[in-house]
Structures are given as C-alpha cells and as structure tokens.
Design a protein around this motif. Structure first.
Motif, mmCIF file in Angstrom:
data_model
loop_
_atom_site.group_PDB
_atom_site.id
_atom_site.type_symbol
_atom_site.label_atom_id
_atom_site.label_comp_id
_atom_site.label_asym_id
_atom_site.label_seq_id
_atom_site.Cartn_x
_atom_site.Cartn_y
_atom_site.Cartn_z
ATOM 1 N N ASP A 383 0.835 -1.207 0.000
ATOM 2 C CA ASP A 383 0.000 0.000 0.000
ATOM 3 C C ASP A 383 0.871 1.259 0.000
ATOM 4 N N ASP A 384 0.220 2.401 -0.238
ATOM 5 C CA ASP A 384 0.855 3.728 -0.140
ATOM 6 C C ASP A 384 1.931 3.951 -1.198
ATOM 7 N N ILE A 385 1.810 3.312 -2.367
ATOM 8 C CA ILE A 385 2.802 3.470 -3.434
ATOM 9 C C ILE A 385 2.689 4.859 -4.041
ATOM 10 N N LYS A 386 3.822 5.554 -4.177
ATOM 11 C CA LYS A 386 3.853 6.843 -4.856
ATOM 12 C C LYS A 386 4.238 6.629 -6.315
ATOM 13 N N ASN A 387 3.710 7.506 -7.195
ATOM 14 C CA ASN A 387 4.016 7.406 -8.609
ATOM 15 C C ASN A 387 4.353 8.777 -9.159
ATOM 16 N N ALA A 388 5.331 8.809 -10.088
ATOM 17 C CA ALA A 388 5.819 10.088 -10.617
ATOM 18 C C ALA A 388 4.820 10.744 -11.554
ATOM 19 N N ARG A 389 3.933 9.986 -12.174
ATOM 20 C CA ARG A 389 3.064 10.528 -13.210
ATOM 21 C C ARG A 389 1.788 11.157 -12.682
ATOM 22 N N THR A 390 1.295 10.667 -11.569
ATOM 23 C CA THR A 390 0.030 11.178 -11.053
ATOM 24 C C THR A 390 0.121 11.376 -9.539
ATOM 25 N N SER A 391 -0.833 12.124 -8.993
ATOM 26 C CA SER A 391 -0.888 12.317 -7.547
ATOM 27 C C SER A 391 -1.620 11.141 -6.914
ATOM 28 N N GLY A 392 -1.595 11.086 -5.597
ATOM 29 C CA GLY A 392 -2.268 10.003 -4.906
ATOM 30 C C GLY A 392 -1.366 8.801 -4.733
ATOM 31 N N THR A 393 -1.876 7.781 -4.066
ATOM 32 C CA THR A 393 -1.122 6.544 -3.836
ATOM 33 C C THR A 393 -1.923 5.355 -4.355
ATOM 34 N N TYR A 394 -1.208 4.238 -4.515
ATOM 35 C CA TYR A 394 -1.819 3.055 -5.102
ATOM 36 C C TYR A 394 -1.441 1.825 -4.284
ATOM 37 N N ASN A 395 -2.071 0.709 -4.638
ATOM 38 C CA ASN A 395 -1.756 -0.528 -3.932
ATOM 39 C C ASN A 395 -1.635 -1.672 -4.931
ATOM 40 N N GLU A 396 -1.062 -2.785 -4.470
ATOM 41 C CA GLU A 396 -0.884 -3.964 -5.297
ATOM 42 C C GLU A 396 -0.809 -5.191 -4.397
ATOM 43 N N TRP A 397 -1.125 -6.345 -4.957
ATOM 44 C CA TRP A 397 -0.997 -7.580 -4.197
ATOM 45 C C TRP A 397 -0.590 -8.718 -5.119
ATOM 46 N N GLU A 398 -0.021 -9.756 -4.530
ATOM 47 C CA GLU A 398 0.379 -10.951 -5.281
ATOM 48 C C GLU A 398 0.137 -12.188 -4.441
ATOM 49 N N ARG A 399 -0.327 -13.227 -5.108
ATOM 50 C CA ARG A 399 -0.543 -14.523 -4.446
ATOM 51 C C ARG A 399 0.223 -15.586 -5.230
ATOM 52 N N ASP A 400 1.110 -16.309 -4.559
ATOM 53 C CA ASP A 400 1.953 -17.315 -5.203
ATOM 54 C C ASP A 400 1.744 -18.681 -4.545
ATOM 55 N N ALA A 401 1.838 -19.715 -5.367
ATOM 56 C CA ALA A 401 1.765 -21.095 -4.863
ATOM 57 C C ALA A 401 2.776 -21.930 -5.632
ATOM 58 N N ARG A 402 3.398 -22.886 -4.960
ATOM 59 C CA ARG A 402 4.346 -23.759 -5.635
ATOM 60 C C ARG A 402 4.397 -25.126 -4.981
ATOM 61 N N VAL A 403 4.707 -26.127 -5.808
ATOM 62 C CA VAL A 403 4.913 -27.497 -5.342
ATOM 63 C C VAL A 403 6.224 -27.981 -5.940
ATOM 64 N N ASP A 404 7.098 -28.537 -5.115
ATOM 65 C CA ASP A 404 8.397 -29.028 -5.562
ATOM 66 C C ASP A 404 8.555 -30.490 -5.143
ATOM 67 N N TYR A 405 9.139 -31.284 -6.048
ATOM 68 C CA TYR A 405 9.417 -32.676 -5.705
ATOM 69 C C TYR A 405 10.737 -33.105 -6.337
ATOM 70 N N VAL A 406 11.574 -33.761 -5.536
ATOM 71 C CA VAL A 406 12.851 -34.304 -5.995
ATOM 72 C C VAL A 406 12.858 -35.798 -5.691
ATOM 73 N N ILE A 407 13.072 -36.610 -6.737
ATOM 74 C CA ILE A 407 13.119 -38.063 -6.553
ATOM 75 C C ILE A 407 14.321 -38.419 -5.687
#
Length: 448
Positions: A383-407
């Motif tokens: 949250d609270d991301i500043k940007n050079a092109r416009t006023s105000g702040t922005y937000n972003e999110w990411e969700r990651d999942a992984r499965v690993d297996y080694v024989i």
C-alpha cells in the motif's frame, strides 16, 4: 570478454604444468545440469497490437550448464580454475507468444525468439590459508548487496574479481569489484546499471562481513558502490531460537540506506523503479527496512513480515534491463534479483513509499513419510505506493503457490520438478495485472 578470456587462458597454461599436482585433479568436480522450462505469462490488461502481440508469453526451452571446478595445486598458495559453459535451446513458442524484450529468450531481428544461444566463461582462483580469490567471467555472487539471478533457463553471471576470507573464527569477510554482467537471456556482456538508466558503469565495488556472534545469532554489514549511480549500506541480523528439537522461531531483520553517486540523475543515468516517485527526479535516495519472523514446527513453517520502502525514492539494486546495444536493441540483460523478502515470483514491492505486509505457509511432506515433496503458498500486499506521473497513492498484491518434488532414490534419483503459479493485481498506476505459470524440470549429473 577478451580480457577475462585471455586471463583464463594464461591461468590454464600455468596450471597445465602442475596438473599432476595432488589436489588440482583429485579434488576436481565436473557436472552437467539440465533444465527444461515452460513459461506462461498472461498480461491480462494488454490489448493485441498490429503485429498480433498482446503481451502474453508462452514458451518452452531447454537449458544446459556444464561446470568444471578444479581443486587447488599444492604449496603455500594453491591455484585452480573453474570453467562454465551454458547453452539455451528454444523448443516452442511462436512470434506471437514471444515478447521482443529478451527476458526469457533472446530475440532475433524480426522479433521472434532465436533458436539457440550459448556462452562460455571461467574463473582463475587462488587459495592462501582460509582466503580465496576468484577472477573471471563466471562469478555468481549471493550477498546482501548483490544476488545473481537464476530464475529462467540459464543463470546470470558477472565478470570481475572477488575475495573471501575466513581467517578469523566466526568471521567471514567478502570484497570485490565487478565490471560486467552476462544476462540470463544473452550471449553478450554489458556494463552495470540500474532500472531506467540507458548508460552503464564498469565499476561495482563492495565489501562486508558476516559475524557469527553465537551459533544462533549472525550480524552483517555490507557497503557497495556502483560508480555514477549509487552508494548503499546494509545492516542485517539473523537469530534462530531453538524451542525444541523440531520447533524453532527465526528472526530476520534487514536495513538498506542508498544514496546518489556521481552522474546519477543526469540524462542516461537516471534511476526509475517501475515509474516510481522520486523526491529528486532520477536520483537514488532511499531507506528500506524489513522484518520477517518464521515459526517452524515439524514439517510446518509459518512466516509473517513487513517491509517499509522510504518516501523519497524506490529501492535500488543492480539491473541492466534497459541497457541497449549500438543499434538500440535490448541486450537481453534483464532479469535481476535483490536481497529483500518481497522479491517474489512476479513483482518486487520495492517502490517509493510502499508498505508491504506478507506471509507464507510451507509444508515439508518428509514429516508424512514423503521426503523430497514440499509445497507453499504466499501472499503479499503493498500500500501507499507513490508514482511520478500522477498524484495520490496506489496498492498492489500478489498470491503465489508452488509445489516441488525431488526423486530421492532409484534410476532417476535427483530429478526435480517444480510447478509455480502466481497472480498479481495492482490498482491505478501500480501495474498491469498478470497471471504467471512456470513448470520446471531440473537434473544434475556429476561425472567427478
């Protein structure tokens, strides 16, 4: 790579005379690593252009990495050599599914992916007591101020010289100077730079130490300087509290202080972290801290943390993604890593003013009698991301999942598979929405 290749040739000539010396041959290691990778990047907000590209990327490739690591010759000072050969092959993915950015595969003159690319490099090395020095073009540092990226078919490598000393008990000292980078999707070398800059530098100097106060507590300090771009100080603390044999609590604290150097801010030397705000346009000015806490119980591990990027500008690290050749084409040096918890599958969460809270749960199925199988899910919210092109702040999110297996045993012992899926969403000027899937197969065969 003329200078480094010449130095390597000279080193090989000298070492050839001593090849029979105990240690040089007996301690040698030779291995061949194979990586097959399917990469699918769905840019959900990008419309199809006149060339039929919509930003989506769906490609398959095969990578090979041959490593020869010699031992050291006998004597007060021992000498050795390391050689690395890399070869990438494009298996599938037409022009319409290959973005002309040299991020995963190098691009041909018509914008399609090349059928293959390769490079070879090596390091001369010397050892005195508990101190080792390496000089060449196959360096892959993994330090708080520089992390070599290995997120695609072939690894990113660097050219220069490094030294590591462990003469004092519980103290590791690292220092070095790097001059060039070889990107993960390129046969060429480039100078060193930062995001947004089109000019480069041939002088990245660093020094630092890791002090193990006790078996559970480690303190770190590092300093680095990319000439004409930035200076950076790092402080780190890691502590593991062993509650029981299968239960622990880990604390990991990190702090970076980065400032402008030399020509930074001038045309070609301007820093721009994803279009982020900067108090002084194009100049590096940042303080970033992060804290992560991990509770482990048996096969379970729960991690929670928070990161604060300063308001005056985004976090900075080595990034050659905007460097172009004499014809104005991207050199393929994109793809870089850094030493923060938010360097995730798709995004970095490292822009000016950004407050990120993150968490991850992972499970090691060895606790259920299935060794080699691991799974994890992670979520990050900035949250609270500043940007050079416009006023105000922005937000972003990411969700990651992984499965690993080694024989673990049998004919295919060591063959590993990894399935990873990430979803990124941003508001306003934060960034384009993306869904990304990677399927990777890794195998290493040791000849020696």
């Amino acid at each position: 790579m003329y200078k480094s290749s010449l130095a390597l040739a000279v080193a090989l000539g000298v070492l050839a005379q001593q090849a029979g010396a105990a240690g040089f041959v007996e301690d040698s290691k030779l291995s061949l690593s194979s990586r097959t990778m399917y990469f699918n990047n769905d840019n959900r907000d990008v419309q199809e252009n006149a060339q039929g590209r919509n930003g989506d990327q769906r490609e398959v490739g095969q990578g090979f990495k041959l490593d020869y690591l010699s031992g050291f010759t006998e004597g007060t000072v021992g000498f050795g050599v390391d050689v690395q050969a890399l070869w990438g092959i494009h298996l599938d993915g037409g022009r319409g599914r290959h973005p002309d950015n040299n991020n995963f595969f190098p691009s041909d003159t018509d914008g399609s992916a090349v059928s293959q690319w390769a490079r070879i490099g090596g390091n001369a090395k010397a050892r005195f007591s508990k101190t080792e020095a390496h000089f060449g073009s196959a360096l892959a540092p993994n330090l708080p101020i520089l992390v070599s990226n290995d997120g695609r078919l072939l690894p990113q490598t660097f050219e220069g010289g490094t030294i590591q000393s462990k003469e004092i008990d519980n103290l590791t000292i690292n220092a070095g100077q790097l001059t060039h980078a070889m990107g993960r999707a390129s046969s060429n070398r480039t100078g060193l730079s930062v995001a947004g800059a089109t000019q480069d530098s041939n002088k990245f100097r660093y020094g630092g130490l890791d002090y193990k106060v006790t078996k559970d507590l480690t303190l770190q300090y590092y300093y680095s300087n990319l000439e004409d771009f930035y200076k950076q100080h790092f402080l780190g603390l890691t502590h593991v509290y062993q509650i029981a044999a299968d239960q622990s609590f880990k604390t990991d604290l990190r702090y970076f202080d980065s400032s402008s150097d030399g020509k930074n801010g001038q045309a070609g030397y301007q820093f721009s972290n994803n279009g982020g705000y900067a108090k002084k346009t194009g100049e590096v000015d940042n303080k970033t801290w992060s804290a992560m806490f991990t509770y482990t119980l048996g096969g379970h591990a729960l991690m929670l943390g928070h990161q604060q990027v300063g308001d005056d500008g985004g976090f900075v690290w080595l990034n050659q993604g905007n460097v172009v050749d004499g014809n104005g084409r991207n050199e393929g040096a994109g793809g870089s890593s850094f030493y923060l918890f938010t360097d995730s599958m798709i995004n970095q969460f490292a822009r000016a003013g950004e407050n990120t809270t993150f968490g991850q749960y992972s499970y090691d199925f060895a606790s259920l009698g299935v060794p080699g199988l691991k799974a994890s899910v992670a979520y990050l919210r900035g949250d609270d991301i500043k940007n050079a092109r416009t006023s105000g702040t922005y937000n972003e999110w990411e969700r990651d999942a992984r499965v690993d297996y080694v024989i673990q045993e049998g004919t295919f012992k060591g063959l590993g598979a990894s399935l990873r899926h990430g979803i990124y969403r941003g508001s306003g000027e934060a960034g384009a929405d993306m869904d990304q899937t990677r399927l990777i197969f890794n195998y290493t065969y040791n000849f020696l």
